[in-house]
Design an enzyme around this catalytic site. Structure first.
Site, PDB file in Angstrom:
ATOM      1  N   LYS A  20     119.016  27.025  34.326  1.00  0.00           N
ATOM      2  CA  LYS A  20     120.468  27.626  33.843  1.00  0.00           C
ATOM      3  C   LYS A  20     121.430  26.289  34.428  1.00  0.00           C
ATOM      4  O   LYS A  20     120.988  25.253  35.017  1.00  0.00           O
ATOM      5  CB  LYS A  20     120.750  28.701  34.786  1.00  0.00           C
ATOM      6  N   TYR A  60     120.858  37.780  26.702  1.00  0.00           N
ATOM      7  CA  TYR A  60     120.725  38.826  27.799  1.00  0.00           C
ATOM      8  C   TYR A  60     121.308  40.154  27.305  1.00  0.00           C
ATOM      9  O   TYR A  60     121.675  40.922  28.089  1.00  0.00           O
ATOM     10  CB  TYR A  60     121.757  38.526  29.135  1.00  0.00           C
ATOM     11  N   PHE A  68     127.517  42.983  35.942  1.00  0.00           N
ATOM     12  CA  PHE A  68     127.763  41.502  35.962  1.00  0.00           C
ATOM     13  C   PHE A  68     127.405  40.834  34.678  1.00  0.00           C
ATOM     14  O   PHE A  68     127.541  39.699  34.609  1.00  0.00           O
ATOM     15  CB  PHE A  68     126.431  41.024  36.952  1.00  0.00           C
ATOM     16  N   ARG A 113     112.676  30.241  43.161  1.00  0.00           N
ATOM     17  CA  ARG A 113     114.141  30.527  43.594  1.00  0.00           C
ATOM     18  C   ARG A 113     114.089  30.706  45.182  1.00  0.00           C
ATOM     19  O   ARG A 113     115.179  30.335  45.859  1.00  0.00           O
ATOM     20  CB  ARG A 113     114.440  31.797  43.039  1.00  0.00           C
ATOM     21  N   ASN A 123     120.897  31.605  40.702  1.00  0.00           N
ATOM     22  CA  ASN A 123     119.284  31.568  40.698  1.00  0.00           C
ATOM     23  C   ASN A 123     118.576  30.557  39.566  1.00  0.00           C
ATOM     24  O   ASN A 123     117.132  30.803  39.907  1.00  0.00           O
ATOM     25  CB  ASN A 123     119.000  33.184  40.682  1.00  0.00           C
TER      26      ASN A 123
END
Ligand code: UDP
Ligand code: MG
Length: 162
Positions: A20, A60, A68, A113, A123
């Site tokens: 990410k 997602y 969130f 992580r 994360n």
């Protein structure tokens, strides 16, 4: 009739793994790739992209009811993501073990992580959570011609095939 090696190749599982924007900005690309590579998994596709928010929402989509979701999609589309497909026996489930629990406060030391992240919203890595999501995510992020098929010299040592 298929040779043992061909059967092996045909059965190989694939997982979608993404670094990410926080992992990219923190200079953790090589560190993360190296953990999958040293384990014995094979990199069959890789690219660096800045996803649009619309694309992040598709990725997602399962989480769209969660509070969130909006922030998560803003974040995923905020900078470059390293999108990858890794191949190997058990790579979906074991990839999740290498990654560690969703909340880095709960990830074991030794996991990506656990060792490299502190909070759930940053994360650093995504990994498919099952065979169906792996297929869907690979199809979302990659065109079929971007996926390579090759055998590596290490495979016979990793799997004990002669
Ligand atoms: N996430 C978050 N807050 C939460 C739960 C999840 O910000 O309370 C983010 C986190 O970055 C996580 C992503 O949403 O990696 C996707 O959530 P999922 O439950 O699928 O976790 P993962 O599969 O990434 O471990
Ligand atoms: Mg998930």
């Amino acid at each position: 009739m298929l040779q043992e090696k061909e059967v092996h190749a045909a059965e190989m599982e694939r997982s979608f793994i993404a670094i990410k924007p926080d992992g990219v900005q923190r200079g953790l690309i090589a560190e993360i790739i190296s953990r999958f590579e040293r384990k014995g998994f094979k990199l069959v596709a890789i690219k660096i992209v800045i996803p649009t928010k619309d694309f992040a929402q598709k990725h997602y989509h399962d989480l769209k009811e969660r509070p969130f979701f909006n922030g998560l999609c803003d974040f995923l589309s905020s900078g470059p993501v390293v999108a990858m497909v890794w191949e190997g026996e058990g790579v979906i489930k074991y990839g999740r073990k290498l990654i560690g629990a969703t909340d880095p406060q709960k990830s074991e030391p030794g996991t990506i992580r656990g060792d490299l992240a502190v909070v759930v919203g940053r994360n650093i890595i995504h990994g498919s959570d099952g065979p169906e999501t792996a297929k869907d995510e690979i199809n979302l992020w990659f065109k079929p011609e971007e996926l390579t098929n090759y055998s590596s010299n290490a495979e016979k040592w990793i799997y004990g095939l002669n």
